[in-house]
Design an enzyme around this catalytic site. Sequence first.
Site: not given
Ligand code: NAP
Length: 243
Positions: A89, A141, A154, A156
Amino acid sequence: MAEETRTVLVTGASRGIGAEISRRLAAAGYDIWLNYASSDEAAARVAEDVRNLGRQCRLLKFDVADSAAVRDTLTPLLDEEVPWGLVHNAGITRDGLMAMMSGDDWRRVLAVHLDGFFFVTREVVRAMLGARQGRIVAVASVSGECGQAGQTNYAAAKGGMIAAAKSLAREVARRNILVNVVSPGLIDTEMIEGLPLAEMLKGVPLGRVGSTGEVASVVEFLMGEGAGYITGQVIGVNGGLYM
Ligand code: NAP
């Protein structure tokens, strides 16, 4: 849920969707290996939530895009125990129009999502192959399915992740390892702060953003016995944004 306690590794679980997936899986009876990159206090709070639900939680701080860190952290753990599940994730955005995008922003987003998927999943799937069972869920996503202006990097990365997950699903199905993708739309986390939501929601038939719980419940289902005949699928959790 089987009688023995099963463990799930959740990457990017200190905040947002990954944190909620960890809590939801803990409530369903799974122990959690909780990965994150930098948010120590937030990760510790999620671990506390997991423990308060009566489950064990190991905090694993590493950058999923750092192959040596992934290997050094996971190898000793995987020698002791093969997790039932992996939820990949972890994710970031570095949005911008392609014409203006720096090479760093392109490479870092591909590294975290695509290299990260490869490095983490390679270690875990090797162990699962020996155990002849396992569940892998990649969080992609909607951008990786239909594209999004300002997100070529993103999209890609997520599109590549979907293709990799489908290919892996074909490779490991005979060993009873199921690989699926959950593909969220607009979900209420820090990741969507600052986006022009009013404008973007015009394209969402349900007319609202989704909650982290609405993503976590699909992941929980995919980890469970009821999902035993589902592999190689992309399940959208997007309010109808992409059909
Ligand atoms: P978020 O609130 O920004 O949280 C991101 C999480 O990923 C945090 O726990 C962060 O850890 C961790 N992370 C980032 N870079 C990392 C790395 N290099 N190694 C290990 N951990 C890492 O994002 P979210 O919205 O929950 O997104 C979670 C997933 O869902 C992502 O893959 C995102 O692309 C996908 N997604 C989100 C949405 C949306 O609308 N929110 C939509 C589609 C897809 P730290 O806190 O320690 O930095």
